[in-house]
Structure formats: C-alpha cells, structure tokens
Scaffold this motif. Structure first.
Motif, mmCIF file in Angstrom:
data_model
loop_
_atom_site.group_PDB
_atom_site.id
_atom_site.type_symbol
_atom_site.label_atom_id
_atom_site.label_comp_id
_atom_site.label_asym_id
_atom_site.label_seq_id
_atom_site.Cartn_x
_atom_site.Cartn_y
_atom_site.Cartn_z
ATOM 1 N N LYS A 72 0.991 -1.271 0.167
ATOM 2 C CA LYS A 72 -0.170 -0.208 0.145
ATOM 3 C C LYS A 72 0.778 1.074 0.281
ATOM 4 O O LYS A 72 1.692 1.384 0.294
ATOM 5 N N ILE A 82 -3.604 10.510 -1.074
ATOM 6 C CA ILE A 82 -4.327 9.250 -1.876
ATOM 7 C C ILE A 82 -3.120 7.914 -1.247
ATOM 8 O O ILE A 82 -2.302 8.371 -1.411
ATOM 9 N N GLU A 83 -4.377 6.668 -1.653
ATOM 10 C CA GLU A 83 -3.801 5.502 -1.237
ATOM 11 C C GLU A 83 -3.439 4.948 -2.638
ATOM 12 O O GLU A 83 -4.216 4.533 -3.492
ATOM 13 N N VAL A 84 -2.692 3.911 -2.818
ATOM 14 C CA VAL A 84 -3.028 3.230 -4.172
ATOM 15 C C VAL A 84 -1.958 1.684 -3.630
ATOM 16 O O VAL A 84 -1.002 1.523 -3.122
ATOM 17 N N THR A 85 -2.942 0.681 -3.695
ATOM 18 C CA THR A 85 -2.740 -0.633 -3.415
ATOM 19 C C THR A 85 -1.904 -1.612 -4.944
ATOM 20 O O THR A 85 -2.455 -1.236 -5.708
ATOM 21 N N GLY A 86 -0.648 -1.787 -5.105
ATOM 22 C CA GLY A 86 -0.384 -2.325 -6.053
ATOM 23 C C GLY A 86 0.984 -2.692 -5.998
ATOM 24 O O GLY A 86 1.529 -2.494 -4.904
ATOM 25 N N SER A 103 0.965 -0.150 -11.468
ATOM 26 C CA SER A 103 -0.306 0.139 -10.833
ATOM 27 C C SER A 103 0.242 1.305 -9.510
ATOM 28 O O SER A 103 -0.952 2.045 -8.919
ATOM 29 N N VAL A 104 1.366 1.060 -9.224
ATOM 30 C CA VAL A 104 1.638 2.219 -8.529
ATOM 31 C C VAL A 104 2.496 3.251 -9.555
ATOM 32 O O VAL A 104 3.285 3.072 -9.904
ATOM 33 N N GLN A 262 2.417 11.080 -7.716
ATOM 34 C CA GLN A 262 1.217 10.147 -7.931
ATOM 35 C C GLN A 262 0.434 9.844 -8.527
ATOM 36 O O GLN A 262 -0.878 11.017 -7.977
#
Length: 262
Positions: A72, A82-86, A103-104, A262
């Motif tokens: 994460k 912003i939070e992105v899991t990838g 994805s990140v 990001q």
C-alpha cells in the motif's frame, strides 16, 4: 532525559491516549515535523514504534522496490492524500527525476529528498512495517506499507543492504522556505502559453510546460482560457468522484508534493 527521549515518550503517550490519530496529527500536537518524530524511534529495540535510518537517495532505494510485491502506497500534500495498493515496476531514473510505471504510478524528484526510515509500529491491527520518505524539511512525502502478500524477505534484505551507520534518534531539518508568489499575469506571454498547451499530447508534459513558462499551475489554468480550462465550484470535485464511483467510470487523479507525484 534527552530531547529525542522526551519526544519519543510524548509520542508514545499520545498514541496510547488518543487512538486513531495519524502520525502527522501527533507531530503537529508536539510541534515537531513528522520526520523528527520518527527519527526519535531510531535505535529502539522495544516499544510501540521502532525505526531504522537508511542511507542513499531514492535512486538507490526505488529500483529495489519491485521486489517487495504488492504494497500500500501513500503520497500526500496539505490538501489531499492518495492511497494506492499495487506494485512498483519499470522503475527508472533520468538524472534526478525518476518514475515507476505500474499500478504504483509515480514521478519522483530525487534532488528534494532528505532521509528514509524503515518503520515498525505496533497497532490495534497488528504490526505495521513501512518505508517512509521525508524531504529536507522533515515532511513525509511518500510511504509504503507491507501487506499480507508483500515479500517481507525482500523488505528485510533491502533494509539490511541500505542500513545507515547513523542510527542516532534525531533528524536535522531545514526551515521551510516562504511560499513563492506567482509572477504577475501581465508578465506572462499568454499567447505562447496557450500555444504550448494546445500542443501537449500527454498530461505528464504539464509540469515541464509550467516550468518553461514560469507560471504556477492555478495561474496557467486561469490564463489558458475556456478552450482548455473551465472554473467550477469547489464542492463539485467531491460530487464528481462520487458520481464516477457510482457509474464505475475510470478516472485518473494526481496528488503531488515537491518530491513526488502519484
């Protein structure tokens, strides 16, 4: 008791007494930067938070991040998170500027970084392990958190390889510079700005365009005119996100700070 010991003690007490506070909120309450606060955990072998300082710049660290697998990631500025899991992938640097195209999805401005810490924190949901990146002013500009499917072995290998000899519980931070004012509109060559804007083929070109024409982002959006930019009511953005989610419409959102987009 040293300043670092006092800071760590006060931080631990606030974490215990005011559940749910984010690290940035606690740092504000303690009148320190988030970087200084985390640095106070360096050298700890017990306690709710432990930290290890890493050496090297993002150019040394980010190419190793694809080995971590799914994590994460968090990038923030004073107005948005912003939070992105990838996964990190296709990490490359071109001078002091880098990127992860996966994805990140990141654009990295390495010259503006300060220090990086590996953090281990005991939470109500278990142990949280992360890498946290700070600028020279002690502000957190990017974080990654291990998830259940992340490679803990690769994480520990990275930390061991880049562990700094300096594990002192302090971080020297520079005073934040005053905000820079945009040039007066009358000094901007609006015709050239609009012409350059019309020739953009990728949203990632905007950062360079703003720099070349020496304009701020909001100033440029105001000056290019209705052909390219339309002002809307401030509350419309939230409504737009909810409507996009309701319709399951794909959108791209950028959150940036001086070190990371990001």
């Amino acid at each position: 008791m040293t300043h670092a010991e006092r800071l760590y003690s006060e931080w631990s007490a606030l974490r215990a007494s005011e559940k749910g506070l984010h690290a940035l909120d606690i740092a504000h309450k303690l009148s320190v930067t988030e970087g200084e606060m985390l640095a106070s955990a360096c050298g700890k072998t017990e306690g709710p938070v432990r930290a290890r300082r890493l050496r090297g710049s993002p150019k040394d660290i980010f190419p190793r991040l694809p080995a971590l697998g799914t994590v994460k990631t968090v990038t923030r500025n004073p107005n948005a998170v912003i939070e992105v899991t990838g996964t990190y992938d296709d990490v490359a640097f071109f001078g002091t500027m880098g990127q992860s195209v996966s994805s990140v999805d990141l654009r990295i401005f390495a010259s503006r970084y300060g220090q990086t810490f590996a953090s281990r924190e005991e939470t109500s949901r278990g142990v949280s392990e992360s890498l946290q990146f700070f600028d020279v002013y002690g502000r957190a500009v990017h974080k990654l958190f291990l998830k259940e499917g992340s490679s803990h072995e690769a994480y520990e290998a990275l930390v061991r390889a880049l562990l700094s000899d300096d594990q002192s519980p302090a971080m020297e931070v520079e005073p934040e510079p005053p905000a820079t004012l945009a040039r007066p509109d009358a000094e901007v060559d609006v015709s050239a700005l609009r012409d350059a804007w019309s020739k953009m083929t990728d949203t990632h070109e905007l950062h360079g365009l703003l720099r070349r024409h020496d304009v701020s982002r909001t100033q440029a959006l105001r000056l290019v005119g209705h052909q390219f930019s339309e002002p809307v009511a401030p509350g419309l953005f939230t409504a737009l996100l909810h409507e996009a989610a309701r319709r399951e419409t794909d959108v791209m959102v950028f959150v940036g700070n001086p070190c990371m987009i990001q």
